[in-house]
Each structure stands twice: as C-alpha cells, then as structure tokens.
Design a protein around this motif. Structure first.
Motif, PDB file in Angstrom:
ATOM      1  N   PRO A  48      -5.019 -82.184   6.719  1.00 39.76           N
ATOM      2  CA  PRO A  48      -6.150 -81.488   7.360  1.00 39.76           C
ATOM      3  C   PRO A  48      -6.400 -80.025   7.529  1.00 39.76           C
ATOM      4  O   PRO A  48      -7.074 -79.391   7.709  1.00 39.76           O
ATOM      5  CB  PRO A  48      -5.390 -81.905   8.984  1.00 39.76           C
ATOM      6  N   SER A  49      -5.151 -79.390   6.741  1.00 39.93           N
ATOM      7  CA  SER A  49      -5.587 -78.032   6.417  1.00 39.93           C
ATOM      8  C   SER A  49      -5.978 -77.692   5.273  1.00 39.93           C
ATOM      9  O   SER A  49      -6.362 -76.506   4.902  1.00 39.93           O
ATOM     10  CB  SER A  49      -3.966 -77.526   6.529  1.00 39.93           C
ATOM     11  N   LYS A  50      -6.367 -78.837   4.395  1.00 40.09           N
ATOM     12  CA  LYS A  50      -7.276 -78.584   3.106  1.00 40.09           C
ATOM     13  C   LYS A  50      -8.521 -79.070   3.315  1.00 40.09           C
ATOM     14  O   LYS A  50      -9.011 -79.819   3.926  1.00 40.09           O
ATOM     15  CB  LYS A  50      -6.328 -79.190   1.968  1.00 40.09           C
ATOM     16  N   PRO A  51      -9.474 -78.441   2.516  1.00 35.63           N
ATOM     17  CA  PRO A  51     -11.023 -78.932   2.608  1.00 35.63           C
ATOM     18  C   PRO A  51     -10.870 -80.363   2.182  1.00 35.63           C
ATOM     19  O   PRO A  51     -10.298 -80.758   0.932  1.00 35.63           O
ATOM     20  CB  PRO A  51     -11.726 -78.106   1.718  1.00 35.63           C
ATOM     21  N   THR A  52     -11.564 -81.329   2.582  1.00 33.18           N
ATOM     22  CA  THR A  52     -11.602 -82.635   2.267  1.00 33.18           C
ATOM     23  C   THR A  52     -12.993 -82.909   1.491  1.00 33.18           C
ATOM     24  O   THR A  52     -13.777 -82.028   1.418  1.00 33.18           O
ATOM     25  CB  THR A  52     -11.409 -83.666   3.342  1.00 33.18           C
ATOM     26  N   GLY A  53     -13.428 -84.007   1.242  1.00 35.40           N
ATOM     27  CA  GLY A  53     -14.536 -84.463   0.362  1.00 35.40           C
ATOM     28  C   GLY A  53     -14.150 -85.185  -0.704  1.00 35.40           C
ATOM     29  O   GLY A  53     -15.132 -85.952  -1.112  1.00 35.40           O
ATOM     30  N   GLY A  54     -12.962 -85.518  -0.742  1.00 41.04           N
ATOM     31  CA  GLY A  54     -12.536 -86.258  -1.847  1.00 41.04           C
ATOM     32  C   GLY A  54     -13.043 -85.945  -3.188  1.00 41.04           C
ATOM     33  O   GLY A  54     -13.463 -84.902  -3.415  1.00 41.04           O
ATOM     34  N   GLY A  55     -12.627 -86.737  -4.173  1.00 38.52           N
ATOM     35  CA  GLY A  55     -13.283 -86.397  -5.790  1.00 38.52           C
ATOM     36  C   GLY A  55     -12.005 -85.547  -6.429  1.00 38.52           C
ATOM     37  O   GLY A  55     -11.040 -85.402  -6.033  1.00 38.52           O
ATOM     38  N   LEU A  56     -12.935 -84.752  -7.306  1.00 35.95           N
ATOM     39  CA  LEU A  56     -12.192 -83.871  -8.141  1.00 35.95           C
ATOM     40  C   LEU A  56     -12.071 -82.604  -7.930  1.00 35.95           C
ATOM     41  O   LEU A  56     -13.423 -82.093  -7.917  1.00 35.95           O
ATOM     42  CB  LEU A  56     -12.649 -84.254  -9.569  1.00 35.95           C
ATOM     43  N   ILE A  57     -11.073 -81.740  -7.767  1.00 36.48           N
ATOM     44  CA  ILE A  57     -11.321 -80.295  -7.621  1.00 36.48           C
ATOM     45  C   ILE A  57     -10.719 -79.679  -8.790  1.00 36.48           C
ATOM     46  O   ILE A  57      -9.340 -80.140  -9.212  1.00 36.48           O
ATOM     47  CB  ILE A  57     -10.671 -80.128  -6.274  1.00 36.48           C
ATOM     48  N   ILE A  58     -11.182 -78.655  -9.533  1.00 36.93           N
ATOM     49  CA  ILE A  58     -10.596 -78.150 -10.688  1.00 36.93           C
ATOM     50  C   ILE A  58     -10.165 -76.658 -10.340  1.00 36.93           C
ATOM     51  O   ILE A  58     -10.604 -75.820  -9.693  1.00 36.93           O
ATOM     52  CB  ILE A  58     -11.601 -77.796 -11.766  1.00 36.93           C
ATOM     53  N   ILE A  59      -8.903 -76.616 -10.718  1.00 43.24           N
ATOM     54  CA  ILE A  59      -8.064 -75.337 -10.253  1.00 43.24           C
ATOM     55  C   ILE A  59      -7.808 -74.662 -11.304  1.00 43.24           C
ATOM     56  O   ILE A  59      -7.696 -75.145 -12.543  1.00 43.24           O
ATOM     57  CB  ILE A  59      -6.644 -75.919  -9.710  1.00 43.24           C
ATOM     58  N   ASP A  60      -8.067 -73.122 -11.282  1.00 47.44           N
ATOM     59  CA  ASP A  60      -7.913 -72.346 -12.618  1.00 47.44           C
ATOM     60  C   ASP A  60      -6.509 -71.879 -12.805  1.00 47.44           C
ATOM     61  O   ASP A  60      -6.241 -70.835 -12.598  1.00 47.44           O
ATOM     62  CB  ASP A  60      -9.197 -71.000 -12.617  1.00 47.44           C
ATOM     63  N   SER A  61      -5.715 -72.728 -13.018  1.00 43.48           N
ATOM     64  CA  SER A  61      -4.327 -72.684 -12.896  1.00 43.48           C
ATOM     65  C   SER A  61      -3.656 -73.522 -13.853  1.00 43.48           C
ATOM     66  O   SER A  61      -4.306 -74.575 -14.130  1.00 43.48           O
ATOM     67  CB  SER A  61      -3.801 -72.622 -11.506  1.00 43.48           C
ATOM     68  N   CYS A  62      -2.526 -73.244 -14.320  1.00 40.69           N
ATOM     69  CA  CYS A  62      -1.962 -74.230 -15.323  1.00 40.69           C
ATOM     70  C   CYS A  62      -0.432 -74.411 -15.045  1.00 40.69           C
ATOM     71  O   CYS A  62       0.417 -73.618 -15.695  1.00 40.69           O
ATOM     72  CB  CYS A  62      -2.119 -73.798 -16.821  1.00 40.69           C
ATOM     73  N   GLY A 113      -0.110 -99.337  -4.590  1.00 42.12           N
ATOM     74  CA  GLY A 113      -0.289 -99.008  -3.243  1.00 42.12           C
ATOM     75  C   GLY A 113      -0.508 -97.623  -2.679  1.00 42.12           C
ATOM     76  O   GLY A 113      -0.469 -97.471  -1.744  1.00 42.12           O
ATOM     77  N   LEU A 114      -0.943 -96.689  -3.711  1.00 39.60           N
ATOM     78  CA  LEU A 114      -1.172 -95.393  -3.354  1.00 39.60           C
ATOM     79  C   LEU A 114      -2.463 -95.049  -3.699  1.00 39.60           C
ATOM     80  O   LEU A 114      -2.988 -94.935  -4.846  1.00 39.60           O
ATOM     81  CB  LEU A 114      -0.061 -94.318  -4.321  1.00 39.60           C
ATOM     82  N   LYS A 115      -3.287 -95.009  -2.694  1.00 36.47           N
ATOM     83  CA  LYS A 115      -4.647 -94.406  -2.657  1.00 36.47           C
ATOM     84  C   LYS A 115      -4.635 -93.070  -3.069  1.00 36.47           C
ATOM     85  O   LYS A 115      -4.133 -92.367  -2.668  1.00 36.47           O
ATOM     86  CB  LYS A 115      -5.365 -94.866  -1.374  1.00 36.47           C
ATOM     87  N   ILE A 116      -5.921 -92.672  -3.778  1.00 36.23           N
ATOM     88  CA  ILE A 116      -5.867 -91.342  -4.379  1.00 36.23           C
ATOM     89  C   ILE A 116      -7.092 -90.815  -3.690  1.00 36.23           C
ATOM     90  O   ILE A 116      -8.249 -91.371  -3.802  1.00 36.23           O
ATOM     91  CB  ILE A 116      -6.111 -91.293  -5.985  1.00 36.23           C
ATOM     92  N   ILE A 117      -6.963 -89.914  -2.583  1.00 37.12           N
ATOM     93  CA  ILE A 117      -7.679 -89.221  -1.759  1.00 37.12           C
ATOM     94  C   ILE A 117      -8.451 -88.006  -2.420  1.00 37.12           C
ATOM     95  O   ILE A 117      -9.626 -87.918  -2.483  1.00 37.12           O
ATOM     96  CB  ILE A 117      -6.957 -88.730  -0.631  1.00 37.12           C
ATOM     97  N   ASN A 118      -7.605 -87.207  -3.150  1.00 36.56           N
ATOM     98  CA  ASN A 118      -8.073 -85.936  -3.772  1.00 36.56           C
ATOM     99  C   ASN A 118      -7.396 -85.932  -5.345  1.00 36.56           C
ATOM    100  O   ASN A 118      -6.278 -86.369  -5.107  1.00 36.56           O
ATOM    101  CB  ASN A 118      -7.977 -84.604  -3.184  1.00 36.56           C
ATOM    102  N   ILE A 119      -8.059 -85.698  -6.208  1.00 38.73           N
ATOM    103  CA  ILE A 119      -7.146 -84.950  -7.661  1.00 38.73           C
ATOM    104  C   ILE A 119      -7.796 -83.589  -7.742  1.00 38.73           C
ATOM    105  O   ILE A 119      -8.718 -83.173  -7.745  1.00 38.73           O
ATOM    106  CB  ILE A 119      -8.029 -85.788  -8.673  1.00 38.73           C
ATOM    107  N   ARG A 120      -6.523 -82.864  -7.831  1.00 39.12           N
ATOM    108  CA  ARG A 120      -6.642 -81.412  -8.379  1.00 39.12           C
ATOM    109  C   ARG A 120      -6.220 -81.213  -9.747  1.00 39.12           C
ATOM    110  O   ARG A 120      -5.139 -81.473 -10.085  1.00 39.12           O
ATOM    111  CB  ARG A 120      -5.491 -80.510  -7.424  1.00 39.12           C
ATOM    112  N   GLU A 121      -7.120 -80.985 -10.415  1.00 37.29           N
ATOM    113  CA  GLU A 121      -6.917 -81.016 -11.875  1.00 37.29           C
ATOM    114  C   GLU A 121      -6.871 -79.560 -12.457  1.00 37.29           C
ATOM    115  O   GLU A 121      -7.375 -78.554 -11.891  1.00 37.29           O
ATOM    116  CB  GLU A 121      -8.334 -81.444 -12.611  1.00 37.29           C
ATOM    117  N   THR A 122      -5.653 -79.311 -13.158  1.00 39.33           N
ATOM    118  CA  THR A 122      -5.050 -77.975 -13.220  1.00 39.33           C
ATOM    119  C   THR A 122      -5.352 -77.978 -15.197  1.00 39.33           C
ATOM    120  O   THR A 122      -5.813 -78.830 -15.716  1.00 39.33           O
ATOM    121  CB  THR A 122      -3.675 -77.562 -13.171  1.00 39.33           C
ATOM    122  N   CYS A 123      -4.999 -76.823 -15.524  1.00 38.74           N
ATOM    123  CA  CYS A 123      -4.864 -76.519 -16.962  1.00 38.74           C
ATOM    124  C   CYS A 123      -6.362 -76.603 -17.682  1.00 38.74           C
ATOM    125  O   CYS A 123      -6.495 -77.091 -18.818  1.00 38.74           O
ATOM    126  CB  CYS A 123      -4.005 -77.430 -17.892  1.00 38.74           C
TER     127      CYS A 123
END
Length: 189
Positions: A16-30, A147-157
C-alpha cells in the motif's frame, strides 16, 4: 556466490505504500548483489552475507542456513540489516529466503517476511547486467507455477545504468571504437 546484477524485482503482494497499477516499472539503477559464504568449523557454509549495492547506498543482510545438507536453498535472516540505506526509511527484512532457481547465469531469490507487513517479493539476478527476454519469461512462468502471482515488475539495469557505473557494455564499446576509427581515418586525431 560472488557478484550478481539485480535485473528485476518481482513483487508478489500489493504494497500500500507504493504506487500500484501493475505491470512494468523501469528503474534507472543497476543494483549489485554480492553473496559470500561464512564457513563454520566443518568448512561448510553455515551462513551467508548478502551485500546489496546501488548508487544511493548499500545494505548488508546476514542469513543462516539451518540444514545445509538437505535444504541449502532455504535461508533465515539472523539480524537487522546494516548499511547506508537503513537511514533512508528502509523497512527491515526479517524472514526467510527461498532459492527458487540457481544456475551459472541467473538466480531467483524469493523473500518472505515474518513482519506484520508480510513482504513477499523475488529478485531475478544475473551474472551480466542484462538477461534475455526468454530467460525472464521462463522465470516468471516458474514463479507462477509455484503459486507466486506477479503484481509488479521493477526492471533495473536499463538505460545504460550499468555502463555509467563502469560495467562492460559491448554495444557501448562498439560505438566508441567506431567513433575513434572515424576520427583516425579522417585525420582528425
């Protein structure tokens, strides 16, 4: 053991403390993870140290392996994390880590916390700062089958974040070599 790049952070539970919306979030970090075993008196790794490092700071986790001979892929956190990221509103992790996959090129660690917020997420780690889409898809399917549903993916690098930090990037090198070759052939050097 050794150096691994965090290619994806896969969230399995809504935070609940992070923005939701599902899908892919690209992080500018590696982020880089270094795993180091701590030997006991019988020369077996009885515990591990995991050092997470990224441009904003670092964290060190300590895990105990309760049954190294029968369950080497089950780790239990033994203390609070240390590092510069602890000072930045960091949620301490207390719980278990399950090694879902470990091969030469990539590894998947699933973190299950015991705390009231019940964190549940996986790290997709790779020896290189990139991983092929087919390999990522295979890991996603593996987690879903378990059995692990993927809600969000934070892609790095992504966005050459690893290149700026000095990692080897073959495309970047080819561009640089091409530019130097052009200068030399034109006599501009």
């Amino acid at each position: 053991m050794g150096k691994w790049y965090v290619v994806e952070v896969l969230e399995h539970k809504v935070d609940p403390s992070k923005p939701t919306g599902g899908g892919l979030i690209i992080i500018d970090s590696c982020p880089i993870v270094n795993l180091r075993g701590v030997e006991n008196s019988s020369k077996f790794f009885s515990s591990l140290r995991l050092l997470w490092t990224e441009h904003v700071g670092n964290l060190e986790y300590t895990f105990r392996i309760p049954d190294i001979s029968r369950k080497p892929g089950f780790w239990v956190s033994t203390s609070l994390q240390n590092g510069t990221l602890v000072e930045r509103q960091y949620n301490q992790f207390a719980g278990n880590v399950h090694v879902m996959k470990a091969v030469a090129s990539d590894m998947v660690l699933t973190f299950c916390s015991r705390s009231p917020d019940n964190q549940l997420y996986s790290l997709l780690l790779s020896r290189e700062h990139i991983l092929q889409k087919n390999d990522k898809r295979g890991v996603h399917n593996l987690l879903i089958r378990r059995g692990l549903k993927i809600i969000n993916i934070r892609e790095t690098c992504m966005n050459n974040a690893a290149w700026r930090r000095g990692s080897f990037d073959p495309v970047g090198w080819l561009v640089l070599i091409g530019m130097l070759s052009s200068f030399l052939s034109l006599g501009s050097w």
